[in-house]
Design a protein around this motif. Sequence first.
Motif, PDB file in Angstrom:
ATOM      1  N   VAL A  96       0.788  -1.024  -0.038  1.00  0.00           N
ATOM      2  CA  VAL A  96      -0.036  -0.057   0.190  1.00  0.00           C
ATOM      3  C   VAL A  96       1.088   1.340   0.043  1.00  0.00           C
ATOM      4  O   VAL A  96       1.969   1.334   0.717  1.00  0.00           O
ATOM      5  CB  VAL A  96      -0.982   0.040   1.402  1.00  0.00           C
ATOM      6  CG1 VAL A  96      -1.699   1.520   1.285  1.00  0.00           C
ATOM      7  CG2 VAL A  96      -1.833  -1.236   1.171  1.00  0.00           C
ATOM      8  N   ASP A  97       0.609   2.194  -0.889  1.00  0.00           N
ATOM      9  CA  ASP A  97       1.328   3.475  -0.920  1.00  0.00           C
ATOM     10  C   ASP A  97       0.423   4.420  -0.043  1.00  0.00           C
ATOM     11  O   ASP A  97      -0.800   4.642   0.114  1.00  0.00           O
ATOM     12  CB  ASP A  97       1.151   3.999  -2.380  1.00  0.00           C
ATOM     13  CG  ASP A  97       1.752   5.592  -2.336  1.00  0.00           C
ATOM     14  OD1 ASP A  97       2.398   5.950  -1.327  1.00  0.00           O
ATOM     15  OD2 ASP A  97       1.306   6.186  -3.261  1.00  0.00           O
ATOM     16  N   GLY A  98       0.972   4.504   1.351  1.00  0.00           N
ATOM     17  CA  GLY A  98       0.566   5.430   2.356  1.00  0.00           C
ATOM     18  C   GLY A  98       1.423   5.459   3.561  1.00  0.00           C
ATOM     19  O   GLY A  98       2.578   5.190   3.423  1.00  0.00           O
ATOM     20  N   VAL A  99       0.782   6.167   4.493  1.00  0.00           N
ATOM     21  CA  VAL A  99       1.615   6.611   5.748  1.00  0.00           C
ATOM     22  C   VAL A  99       1.064   5.920   6.802  1.00  0.00           C
ATOM     23  O   VAL A  99      -0.246   6.103   7.273  1.00  0.00           O
ATOM     24  CB  VAL A  99       1.511   8.068   5.904  1.00  0.00           C
ATOM     25  CG1 VAL A  99       2.484   8.487   7.157  1.00  0.00           C
ATOM     26  CG2 VAL A  99       2.123   8.774   4.782  1.00  0.00           C
ATOM     27  N   ALA A 100       1.719   4.713   7.310  1.00  0.00           N
ATOM     28  CA  ALA A 100       1.174   3.890   8.482  1.00  0.00           C
ATOM     29  C   ALA A 100       0.850   4.884   9.878  1.00  0.00           C
ATOM     30  O   ALA A 100      -0.040   4.601  10.481  1.00  0.00           O
ATOM     31  CB  ALA A 100       1.969   2.876   8.674  1.00  0.00           C
ATOM     32  N   GLN A 101       1.691   5.808  10.000  1.00  0.00           N
ATOM     33  CA  GLN A 101       1.571   6.563  11.317  1.00  0.00           C
ATOM     34  C   GLN A 101       0.384   7.572  11.272  1.00  0.00           C
ATOM     35  O   GLN A 101      -0.505   7.845  12.444  1.00  0.00           O
ATOM     36  CB  GLN A 101       2.924   7.384  11.652  1.00  0.00           C
ATOM     37  CG  GLN A 101       3.945   6.668  11.623  1.00  0.00           C
ATOM     38  CD  GLN A 101       4.958   6.389  10.580  1.00  0.00           C
ATOM     39  OE1 GLN A 101       4.273   6.342   9.475  1.00  0.00           O
ATOM     40  NE2 GLN A 101       6.024   5.516  10.428  1.00  0.00           N
ATOM     41  N   THR A 102       0.075   7.949  10.221  1.00  0.00           N
ATOM     42  CA  THR A 102      -1.122   8.637  10.426  1.00  0.00           C
ATOM     43  C   THR A 102      -2.483   8.452   9.688  1.00  0.00           C
ATOM     44  O   THR A 102      -3.718   8.774   9.648  1.00  0.00           O
ATOM     45  CB  THR A 102      -0.663  10.181   9.151  1.00  0.00           C
ATOM     46  OG1 THR A 102      -0.634   9.685   7.939  1.00  0.00           O
ATOM     47  CG2 THR A 102       0.339  11.013   9.667  1.00  0.00           C
ATOM     48  N   GLY A 103      -2.172   6.948   8.994  1.00  0.00           N
ATOM     49  CA  GLY A 103      -3.223   6.271   8.315  1.00  0.00           C
ATOM     50  C   GLY A 103      -3.592   6.929   6.758  1.00  0.00           C
ATOM     51  O   GLY A 103      -4.655   6.264   6.259  1.00  0.00           O
TER      52      GLY A 103
END
Length: 100
Positions: free
Chosen positions: A76-83
């Motif tokens: 997934v292209d995303g940011v785990a810390q911010t969701g």
Amino acid sequence: MLGSLAINIAIMEKKMRRDMDLVRDILLRIEGLKGDFNIYSMYPEYFDQYKVVKGTEEQGNLVIAHYGLLVKSGFVDGVAQTGNVHGLTWDGHNLLDKLR
């Protein structure tokens, strides 16, 4: 708020077993998105804004922990810390095809 959530997610990731049905559900929801979203808004049954809905804590935490693993693993292209969710990567599409 999000800092303590990241700590809780890290603990959950170490304790949990992967749920491939949940992985498939997360990937399907991301595949259907038009534009950038947030994992919290994709699961209104478990989250109200950034807070877990009372009575759904375990399942909500599992969603977040699995999302974090998908980001860390490059699916997934995303940011785990911010969701934040931008979409599936090439590998994410391949994984989803295998899980269908």
